[in-house]
Scaffold this motif. Structure first.
Motif, mmCIF file in Angstrom:
data_model
loop_
_atom_site.group_PDB
_atom_site.id
_atom_site.type_symbol
_atom_site.label_atom_id
_atom_site.label_comp_id
_atom_site.label_asym_id
_atom_site.label_seq_id
_atom_site.Cartn_x
_atom_site.Cartn_y
_atom_site.Cartn_z
ATOM 1 N N ILE A 313 0.853 -1.198 0.000
ATOM 2 C CA ILE A 313 0.000 0.000 0.000
ATOM 3 C C ILE A 313 0.882 1.237 0.000
ATOM 4 C CG2 ILE A 313 -0.199 -0.045 2.532
ATOM 5 C CD1 ILE A 313 -3.057 1.049 2.141
ATOM 6 N N SER A 314 0.459 2.221 -0.771
ATOM 7 C CA SER A 314 1.203 3.481 -0.860
ATOM 8 C C SER A 314 0.186 4.637 -0.857
ATOM 9 C CB SER A 314 2.046 3.513 -2.137
ATOM 10 O OG SER A 314 2.725 4.738 -2.261
ATOM 11 N N PRO A 315 0.385 5.663 -0.042
ATOM 12 C CA PRO A 315 1.492 5.869 0.890
ATOM 13 C C PRO A 315 1.362 4.972 2.123
ATOM 14 C CG PRO A 315 -0.112 7.602 1.153
ATOM 15 C CD PRO A 315 -0.587 6.778 0.003
ATOM 16 N N PHE A 316 2.505 4.704 2.743
ATOM 17 C CA PHE A 316 2.530 3.867 3.930
ATOM 18 C C PHE A 316 2.365 4.751 5.162
ATOM 19 C CE2 PHE A 316 4.811 1.713 7.347
ATOM 20 C CZ PHE A 316 4.173 0.495 7.328
ATOM 21 N N GLY A 317 1.493 4.345 6.059
ATOM 22 C CA GLY A 317 1.278 5.118 7.279
ATOM 23 C C GLY A 317 -0.164 5.574 7.404
ATOM 24 N N SER A 324 -4.994 10.163 -1.830
ATOM 25 C CA SER A 324 -4.936 9.202 -2.931
ATOM 26 C C SER A 324 -4.154 7.981 -2.458
ATOM 27 C CB SER A 324 -4.271 9.815 -4.159
ATOM 28 O OG SER A 324 -5.053 10.865 -4.684
ATOM 29 N N VAL A 325 -4.700 6.788 -2.727
ATOM 30 C CA VAL A 325 -4.095 5.553 -2.238
ATOM 31 C C VAL A 325 -3.909 4.601 -3.412
ATOM 32 C CG1 VAL A 325 -4.375 3.557 -0.724
ATOM 33 C CG2 VAL A 325 -5.099 5.822 0.051
ATOM 34 N N TYR A 359 -9.471 9.731 -4.587
ATOM 35 C CA TYR A 359 -9.950 10.561 -3.473
ATOM 36 C C TYR A 359 -10.675 9.628 -2.506
ATOM 37 C CZ TYR A 359 -12.049 14.465 -0.912
ATOM 38 O OH TYR A 359 -12.412 15.339 0.069
ATOM 39 N N ILE A 360 -9.952 9.216 -1.487
ATOM 40 C CA ILE A 360 -10.501 8.178 -0.614
ATOM 41 C C ILE A 360 -11.442 8.782 0.412
ATOM 42 C CG2 ILE A 360 -8.710 8.182 1.195
ATOM 43 C CD1 ILE A 360 -8.780 5.044 0.842
ATOM 44 N N LYS A 361 -12.505 8.051 0.699
ATOM 45 C CA LYS A 361 -13.490 8.457 1.697
ATOM 46 C C LYS A 361 -13.483 7.468 2.843
ATOM 47 C CE LYS A 361 -16.569 10.543 -1.748
ATOM 48 N NZ LYS A 361 -17.940 10.541 -2.323
ATOM 49 N N VAL A 386 -7.091 -0.938 5.175
ATOM 50 C CA VAL A 386 -6.971 0.486 4.865
ATOM 51 C C VAL A 386 -7.778 1.248 5.916
ATOM 52 C CG1 VAL A 386 -7.425 2.282 3.178
ATOM 53 C CG2 VAL A 386 -6.673 0.018 2.416
ATOM 54 N N LYS A 387 -7.077 2.001 6.767
ATOM 55 C CA LYS A 387 -7.719 2.738 7.858
ATOM 56 C C LYS A 387 -7.743 4.219 7.516
ATOM 57 C CE LYS A 387 -6.219 -0.508 11.425
ATOM 58 N NZ LYS A 387 -5.455 -0.677 12.700
ATOM 59 N N ILE A 388 -8.953 4.778 7.523
ATOM 60 C CA ILE A 388 -9.125 6.202 7.219
ATOM 61 C C ILE A 388 -9.613 6.883 8.494
ATOM 62 C CG2 ILE A 388 -10.315 7.881 5.763
ATOM 63 C CD1 ILE A 388 -10.595 5.538 3.732
ATOM 64 N N MET A 389 -8.918 7.925 8.915
ATOM 65 C CA MET A 389 -9.221 8.585 10.178
ATOM 66 C C MET A 389 -10.383 9.558 10.021
ATOM 67 S SD MET A 389 -7.113 7.041 11.974
ATOM 68 C CE MET A 389 -5.705 5.994 11.685
ATOM 69 N N TYR A 390 -11.325 9.544 11.030
ATOM 70 C CA TYR A 390 -12.459 10.484 11.057
ATOM 71 C C TYR A 390 -13.039 10.491 12.465
ATOM 72 C CZ TYR A 390 -14.864 6.043 10.278
ATOM 73 O OH TYR A 390 -15.282 4.755 10.362
#
Length: 639
Positions: A313-317, A324-325, A359-361, A386-390
């Protein structure tokens, strides 16, 4: 020749000797030939003629293989079980005594005699007889020859066959047509490698064939090649055999090479579970004392299903909503694999080694994996999350079990919150914090736990409260007691009102009244009018249970005459006092109106009359009310 004479009366010995000597020229047996050499399992003809003096007649003729003194011990071969089926007498009772013996064996090697008996008790045996020797054929050959040498093979027997023998030669069961026909010698010059084989000989006209003799023609390796089994596509995990085909004598030693490295020996090189590491070029070398030769190379191209499938996975972190992933599927396979992408168990329409989200949601959070497939199999990668912070959202409280909550039950409040990173949870009853953690548990709920509850979900990106939920704890009646309106002491003819008081949820609607020491209820409803002395108690019910009160005492006294007079006097007095009070109130109202009218005439300020005399009177007037008195409670006596 020998002759035996048998007469009835005894004669002087000198006479017998004279008869024998005189008659020997007239008696005789001739064999032709007297020595026979025959092949094992062949048929032998023993030719024979005999003679005897004129005047005698032949009574019996037979062949035997024994010589005995007593003529009675001669064994007729035609009566012997070993010969009876094989022996045939071809002669007559005149001169010819020829026989045929078939299927001769080594056990038949004997001296055979012909014997005849005449009518005058004269017996004669032809001595010496026919000597029979039985032999087998045997091929004599050199043990080893080299290609190009001259070779001679001889068909031998232990004796010289009596009949003029002509010989037949066989190689590998096939008859050989030689230039020198019917010879017991077979010449091969020069010998070739194709002449190697198993050689036999036989006598023409006889079925008996000699044992085979192997002729080994030595030569260096030739026609060296490698065969693969099974042929066709080679798939990882299969068992594979490489066979080195080589024509040589003596058999060659075989060595196996992968590229330029020796990897094995022996005619067969096996790989039990082939892997992609075994791919490459193989050849074998065949070598013996006469030379060596290499085979052509064969290529092993090992096919295998996808392996080591993983997702990067890129970017890492940390990934924040709006980034964008790019996900990349890595796999190793032969032939190259087709790639499919999945989010959870749902297949994504996009294919190929790379999957991009521009554009990740937050809705795109989840586990992603790829599947690599070729015609030999497939493999799925481990999932990457894939963890998206919210901040927290969708905060709500779930009560378990749902429905009516009864005192004593265990109740669990679960705070449901969607956030990333996971939120810290706080619990509130009203405005007071009562706990923390996603689950708030009340093991034995009581009525004190009733109220409004809510949870707060908080992470580094924000916080949010849930809507409040109400816990309405149901419980059976408790603290049941009896209130007495007025005094518990009454006179005969009067009644006292008893009221059943209880604490319950829902409120008790069913009340029963009992008199102590009586099993049947004496009344129902929340209020009960007691007309007689006794100890009374009530029992309150709702759908969750019931409870009884302590007992109260009601005392009824007999009515006296002075009491009736007193009652009438009191009643009359009360009426008189009530009339006086009404008159006073009317006079007060008239006076107040006159004062108001006078003030209007003198134009006094209205504020002078702010206080209402009627209200003042009312405030000073004692209310008439019933006094509720709680009578001393005593527990009901045991009946």
């Amino acid at each position: 020749m020998a002759m035996s004479v048998r007469t009835a009366p005894p004669l002087p010995l000198i006479f017998l000797l004279m008869i024998q000597w005189v008659s020997s020229a007239d008696w005789g047996v001739s064999y032709s030939p007297s020595h026979i050499c025959a092949l094992n399992d062949s048929t032998v003809i023993m030719r024979c003629t005999y003679r005897y003096p004129t005047g005698y007649q032949i009574e019996k003729v037979f062949w035997t293989k024994t010589l005995v003194i007593d003529h009675e011990d001669y064994l007729d071969l035609s009566n012997d079980t070993e010969y009876s089926t094989r022996l045939q007498y071809l002669g007559d009772k005149q001169q010819n005594c020829t026989i045929r013996l078939s299927h001769v064996t080594l056990n038949d090697e004997h001296m055979y005699y012909f014997r005849f008996i005449t009518d005058k008790d004269m017996e004669y045996t032809g001595v010496p007889g026919v000597s029979l020797t039985v032999t087998d054929l045997q091929v004599e050959s050199p043990e080893r020859v080299t290609e190009g040498d001259s070779v001679s093979l001889t068909c031998k027997s232990s004796c010289t066959l009596t009949d003029g023998a002509t010989f037949i030669w066989y190689r590998n069961s096939q008859k050989i047509l030689t230039e020198i026909k019917f010879s017991n010698k077979l010449f091969i010059n020069p010998v070739r490698r194709e002449d190697s084989g198993r050689y036999k000989c036989a006598v023409d006209g006889h079925t008996r064939i000699s044992p085979a003799v192997q002729l080994n023609v030595m030569y260096s390796p030739r026609s060296v090649s490698v065969s693969i089994s099974p042929s066709g596509v080679i798939v990882e995990g299969d068992s594979l055999t490489l066979r080195c085909n080589s024509d040589s004598n003596p058999p060659a030693e075989i060595s196996w090479f992968k590229g330029g490295t020796i990897v094995g020996s022996g005619r067969i090189y096996s790989i039990s579970k082939i892997s992609s590491d075994d791919s490459g070029e193989y050849k074998c070398k065949s070598i013996n004392e006469h030379g060596e030769k290499y085979s052509d190379t064969v290529t092993l191209n090992v096919m295998y299903s996808p392996r080591n499938v993983s997702v990067s996975i890129s970017p890492f972190g940390v990934i924040v909503e709006g980034d964008s992933v790019t996900l990349n599927c890595i796999s190793d396979s032969n032939p190259p694999a087709e790639i499919s992408w999945f989010k959870g168990e749902r297949k994504i329409l996009q294919s190929g080694e790379t999957y991009s989200i521009t554009y990740i949601k937050s809705e795109s959070s989840g586990d992603y994996h790829c599947s690599a497939r070729n015609k030999h199999g497939s493999q799925t990668s481990a999932a990457v999350n894939v963890k998206i912070m919210y901040p927290p959202r969708g905060v709500s409280v779930f009560i378990s079990p749902s429905g009516v909550i009864v005192e004593g039950n265990s109740v669990t409040l679960n705070c449901i919150s969607d956030s990333n990173p996971p939120a810290e949870i706080s619990w509130f009853k009203g405005g007071t914090i009562v706990g923390s953690g996603r689950i708030y548990n009340i093991s034995k709920i009581s009525s004190d736990d009733s109220g409004e509850y809510k949870c707060k979900s908080n992470n580094t990106h924000g916080e949010k409260y849930s809507d409040p939920v109400t816990l309405n704890v149901m419980y059976p009646p408790r603290n049941v007691s009896v209130l007495i309106r007025g005094s518990g002491v009454i006179v005969e003819g009067d009644s006292v009102t008893l009221k059943c008081i209880s604490d319950s949820n829902p409120p008790a609607l069913n009340f029963s009244w009992f008199k102590e020491n009586e099993t049947s209820a004496v009344g129902s409803g929340q209020s009960f009018s007691a007309l007689q002395s006794g100890r009374f108690y009530c029992q309150a019910h709702n759908q969750h249970g019931s409870q009884r009160s302590d007992t109260v005492t009601v005392t009824v006294h007999p009515r006296s005459r002075w009491h009736e007079v007193f009652v009438i006097t009191v009643e009359c007095g009360a009426i008189f006092i009530l009339v006086i009070i009404i008159i006073i109130i009317l006079l007060f109202i008239i006076k107040k109106r006159m004062i108001v009218k006078s003030e209007d005439l003198t134009e006094e300020p209205l504020s002078y009359y702010n206080e209402d005399p009627a209200l003042e009177l009312k405030s000073t007037t004692s209310d008439l009310h019933d006094t509720l008195t709680t009578v001393d409670r005593r527990p009901p006596e045991d009946s």
